[in-house]
Design a protein around this motif. Sequence first.
Motif, mmCIF file in Angstrom:
data_model
loop_
_atom_site.group_PDB
_atom_site.id
_atom_site.type_symbol
_atom_site.label_atom_id
_atom_site.label_comp_id
_atom_site.label_asym_id
_atom_site.label_seq_id
_atom_site.Cartn_x
_atom_site.Cartn_y
_atom_site.Cartn_z
ATOM 1 N N PRO A 289 45.984 63.275 72.020
ATOM 2 C CA PRO A 289 45.792 62.169 72.965
ATOM 3 C C PRO A 289 45.670 62.678 74.400
ATOM 4 O O PRO A 289 46.479 63.490 74.847
ATOM 5 C CB PRO A 289 47.059 61.328 72.777
ATOM 6 C CG PRO A 289 47.465 61.591 71.355
ATOM 7 C CD PRO A 289 47.134 63.039 71.119
ATOM 8 N N GLY A 290 44.633 62.229 75.102
ATOM 9 C CA GLY A 290 44.391 62.674 76.470
ATOM 10 C C GLY A 290 43.725 64.038 76.566
ATOM 11 O O GLY A 290 43.496 64.543 77.673
ATOM 12 N N THR A 293 38.356 65.870 77.973
ATOM 13 C CA THR A 293 38.193 65.924 79.427
ATOM 14 C C THR A 293 36.786 66.363 79.799
ATOM 15 O O THR A 293 36.096 67.028 79.020
ATOM 16 C CB THR A 293 39.200 66.899 80.062
ATOM 17 O OG1 THR A 293 39.019 68.211 79.493
ATOM 18 C CG2 THR A 293 40.629 66.448 79.818
ATOM 19 N N ALA A 343 37.152 60.283 74.116
ATOM 20 C CA ALA A 343 37.961 59.540 73.147
ATOM 21 C C ALA A 343 39.447 59.638 73.501
ATOM 22 O O ALA A 343 39.933 60.713 73.874
ATOM 23 C CB ALA A 343 37.723 60.082 71.739
ATOM 24 N N GLU A 344 40.162 58.522 73.391
ATOM 25 C CA GLU A 344 41.582 58.508 73.734
ATOM 26 C C GLU A 344 42.404 59.442 72.852
ATOM 27 O O GLU A 344 43.426 59.985 73.294
ATOM 28 C CB GLU A 344 42.124 57.078 73.620
ATOM 29 C CG GLU A 344 41.560 56.125 74.675
ATOM 30 C CD GLU A 344 42.175 54.747 74.576
ATOM 31 O OE1 GLU A 344 43.054 54.546 73.689
ATOM 32 O OE2 GLU A 344 41.792 53.868 75.375
ATOM 33 N N ASP A 345 41.961 59.652 71.615
ATOM 34 C CA ASP A 345 42.719 60.542 70.733
ATOM 35 C C ASP A 345 42.363 62.008 70.936
ATOM 36 O O ASP A 345 42.884 62.889 70.240
ATOM 37 C CB ASP A 345 42.517 60.155 69.268
ATOM 38 C CG ASP A 345 41.065 60.288 68.800
ATOM 39 O OD1 ASP A 345 40.206 60.712 69.610
ATOM 40 O OD2 ASP A 345 40.788 59.962 67.626
#
Length: 409
Positions: A289-290, A293, A343-345
């Motif tokens: 998650p995160g 980038t 993507a958030e995951d």
Amino acid sequence: MTLEATDRRRVRRGAVKVVVGVAGAALACSAAGLQAQAAESGRAAGPDQRSGEFRIAADGYYATAQVKTGAQAPIPVQVPELDAHVTVGQIESEANSAGVEGEDENVFSRAFGTIASVGGAGAEFDVPYLVEQVALPEEAEAATYGLHGLEVPILGNLDAISGEAKANWNDDLVTEGGAGGVLTSLYSGVGEVDLIDVADLGAVAELLPIELPVGGPVVTVGAGQLLQETGTFPKEDGSLGAYAEVSGRFADLSILGGAANGGISLGFAGSDDGETPNAWGRIEATGEPGGATFDYELPALELHVGDDDVIHVEPGFDETFDLGGLSVNLNFADYRDEDTVLAEDGTTASASGGGLSVRVTVSVPVPVVGDVEVASAEVGLLSFPELSVEVPQGGITGDAAEADAARSL
């Protein structure tokens, strides 16, 4: 994140200088990306994430140009119909644990580059690819090419083109606990590019607001370069993340002989050593998650139009200038927010946009009809159109390597 990316970029810039010295060619460039087909969920299409497979892709080019002449309405002068186009320094790379589509079985990474592809002017004028490398098998040395001059019908001359491609695939790069490293790397360098010879424009040359010498180019692009790289990097838990990175150099641009002759000049703002890349972009995906980038830098440019004051050009700039019947549109595109997927995951990262484009249009006034376009030239430079990275949840683990090994049995 930013500090790590900055440190990596400085290392690559040093490497570029070494490559250029060996090639013995003036610099010129290209740009990078493969369009990520995003699903409605915001995840890019690609390998099955549940299988542990991963994919990294990028493609692009240094420059494109298209020249058209002719008119759809009656005009006072006879203008021949021409339609010619060229793509210079096209490059592609892909690393795919499921295998690279279109290649032989057990080919998991590919780096490919061409000098130019040319069409129009009554006949196709294609230059075949001059460098390609795949893995497996993994070659010890990069594939290279070089050419000191190429004359293209209608479009002009390309000088001092060189490049190299390297594809890698081994346990350290794709296995949990490995050190990570470079999967594919591409370099493209081109010297000065002269586009659209005045002598080939026929009656259109008489309509230009500035008299150029016969044999002189309408547009000149200075030397530039592109470096493109994909790879993996280790994470604290031993799994691997993946990245795609491009760096390059915006070249000087001269239209109608440049500002000193009443035309237009565009160049890099600030000090310039003529070699160091002045544009850069990098995307990463860690599977956490995160962990998706995107970081990039685009330079500030300076625009000179005849004797007018200097115009500062930054990403997002889009203006049209009139030079006595000749219209010049200059667009310096930023990366497009709507085309950036993070993507958030942390499993998918993709980006699209960036680059410089110039459109030159020649028109003549016709009674009743109004202004009629009789010729146009479009040039695109150092765009970083598409980059895409996909990794499984949790990052690249032994699952990908085991699937790789099972397929090779």
